[in-house]
Design a protein around this motif. Structure first.
Motif, PDB file in Angstrom:
ATOM      1  N   LEU A  36       0.812  -1.216   0.000  1.00 10.54           N
ATOM      2  CA  LEU A  36       0.000   0.000   0.000  1.00 10.54           C
ATOM      3  C   LEU A  36       0.845   1.266   0.000  1.00 10.54           C
ATOM      4  CD1 LEU A  36      -2.653  -1.096   2.653  1.00 10.54           C
ATOM      5  CD2 LEU A  36      -2.771  -1.334   0.158  1.00 10.54           C
ATOM      6  N   VAL A  37       2.149   1.145   0.234  1.00 13.95           N
ATOM      7  CA  VAL A  37       3.039   2.307   0.278  1.00 13.95           C
ATOM      8  C   VAL A  37       4.289   1.987  -0.535  1.00 13.95           C
ATOM      9  CG1 VAL A  37       2.243   3.242   2.483  1.00 13.95           C
ATOM     10  CG2 VAL A  37       4.005   1.482   2.466  1.00 13.95           C
ATOM     11  N   PRO A  38       4.913   2.986  -1.151  1.00  8.46           N
ATOM     12  CA  PRO A  38       6.079   2.708  -2.004  1.00  8.46           C
ATOM     13  C   PRO A  38       7.380   2.641  -1.212  1.00  8.46           C
ATOM     14  CG  PRO A  38       5.494   5.017  -2.155  1.00  8.46           C
ATOM     15  CD  PRO A  38       4.448   4.376  -1.282  1.00  8.46           C
ATOM     16  N   LEU A  39       8.378   2.072  -1.832  1.00 14.38           N
ATOM     17  CA  LEU A  39       9.728   2.072  -1.293  1.00 14.38           C
ATOM     18  C   LEU A  39      10.192   3.510  -1.079  1.00 14.38           C
ATOM     19  CD1 LEU A  39      12.226   0.249  -0.671  1.00 14.38           C
ATOM     20  CD2 LEU A  39      12.890   0.550  -3.063  1.00 14.38           C
ATOM     21  N   GLY A  40      10.770   3.790   0.097  1.00 13.45           N
ATOM     22  CA  GLY A  40      11.261   5.132   0.401  1.00 13.45           C
ATOM     23  C   GLY A  40      10.254   6.044   1.046  1.00 13.45           C
ATOM     24  N   ALA A  41       9.036   5.559   1.262  1.00  9.11           N
ATOM     25  CA  ALA A  41       7.989   6.417   1.839  1.00  9.11           C
ATOM     26  C   ALA A  41       8.210   6.623   3.337  1.00  9.11           C
ATOM     27  CB  ALA A  41       6.620   5.801   1.599  1.00  9.11           C
ATOM     28  N   ASP A  42       7.822   7.795   3.832  1.00 11.59           N
ATOM     29  CA  ASP A  42       7.758   8.046   5.265  1.00 11.59           C
ATOM     30  C   ASP A  42       6.421   7.541   5.786  1.00 11.59           C
ATOM     31  OD1 ASP A  42      10.284   9.302   5.535  1.00 11.59           O
ATOM     32  OD2 ASP A  42       9.440  11.171   4.761  1.00 11.59           O
TER      33      ASP A  42
END
Length: 350
Positions: A284-290
């Motif tokens: 649900l969230v990309p690589l590198g996301a906070d």
């Protein structure tokens, strides 16, 4: 006459050049095979290629490791750059191939480049050595055990004697991906990590037996530089890795150029998010996301596509790793989160 003959022999021995520490044992397709390297033997201003014999396999054939040595026109530091200690981690090999195109006339010092440390694992496209060992956990090697003996040959006759600083290039392994990511453990290696320009630095005294940590503990500052995804030559990762190494070389005085500053996120804590039920993962969230603690990171579906679990962030921080294979067993990782802990005891990792 006999006395004169003895004198002549002694004089001849004294006049002969000392035996080179680099030990050449043959050649393959015009490339010298060696089982010991000493860069002090090599003339300046040249690029030379070798096969390093890192021991024999179970049928008595040699494991040959490619080595490229670029000796600059002027003396200076020796930078060791290695790749492929895990056989499915390939981007670093492409970085070394491109770095090896440097003109020796423009170089101060020596580049010792090893584009493929783990020959048997690279052949098999596996992370591990054939005996199941992680070659990056057994340095500096030992006299018993296949991987340990191979590691000892590398360590004592190739790597450690020819390095004043080192960068070991990796990627994540099969089924996962990293951001551009560096491991460091001392003030000097943190500076080296900043210079290669990753997205994230993890301060970490790390695992025993790694190239990075064993070199650093032995007085050679070294970092691990992770370049994204496995089993590919990714153009962006390769370009960034090459630019980072050239920036480090500029700071070391090995090449001309302005040293570029970078401001990666520096972290000292890491925690994985794991599934509790097996099934099909959707991130649900990309690589590198906070992310913040409790934020949904992935769902797990059963064979019919029904969501049976939502995996949430165990801590607030940035995602440095994701699983790319949607098939997850119970207990498998979906992502890892890194952050900075201000507790002084965690300065070099917790």
């Amino acid at each position: 006459m006999r006395h004169r003959g003895i004198v002549a022999v002694i004089a001849g021995l004294l006049a002969a050049p000392a035996l080179a520490a680099t030990e050449r044992v043959g050649s393959v397709d015009g490339v010298a095979v060696i089982d010991r390297l000493d860069t002090a033997d090599l003339p300046g201003g040249q690029l030379q290629r070798f096969w390093f014999r890192a021991g024999d396999n179970a049928i008595g054939q040699g494991w040959q490791v490619p080595v490229i040595v670029v000796t600059g026109a002027r003396p200076g530091p020796r930078l060791l750059v290695t790749a492929g200690i895990h056989g499915d981690e390939l981007n670093g090999i492409a970085v070394i191939h491109r770095l090896a195109t440097i003109d020796p006339a423009t170089l101060t010092g020596t580049l010792v480049l090893v584009p493929g440390l783990n020959t048997p694992a690279l052949i098999a496209s596996t992370r591990e050595f054939p005996d199941g060992s992680n070659l990056n956990r057994v340095m500096p090697g030992a006299e018993t055990g296949a991987a340990a003996r191979y590691a000892r040959q590398l360590w004592t006759r190739l790597l450690r004697p020819n390095a004043d600083a080192a960068v070991d290039l990796h990627t994540q392994s099969r089924g996962t991906a990293y951001v551009m990511y560096a491991f460091a453990s001392t003030p000097r290696t943190r500076r080296m990590a900043e210079l290669v320009g990753p997205d994230i630095i993890k301060m970490d005294t790390g695992d025993k037996g790694t190239v990075e940590n064993e070199l650093t503990r032995d007085g050679v500052p070294a970092i691990t530089f992770e370049l994204g995804r496995p089993e590919v030559f990714d153009a962006d990762s390769v370009a960034r890795g090459l630019a980072g190494l050239r920036n480090l070389m500029a700071e070391m005085g090995m090449v001309a150029g302005t040293v570029q500053a970078s401001a990666p996120l520096v972290t000292n804590r890491i925690q994985p998010a794991r599934v509790t039920r097996a099934g099909w993962m959707t991130l649900l969230v990309p690589l590198g996301a906070d992310v913040v603690k409790g934020q949904p990171l992935a769902t797990i579906a059963d064979p019919f596509g029904r969501v049976i679990e939502t995996v949430t962030a165990p801590a607030s921080g940035r995602i440095n790793t994701i699983a790319t294979d949607p098939r997850r067993d119970a207990g498998d990782m979906v992502a890892r989160i890194v952050w900075w802990d201000p507790d002084p005891k965690c300065a070099l990792g917790c």
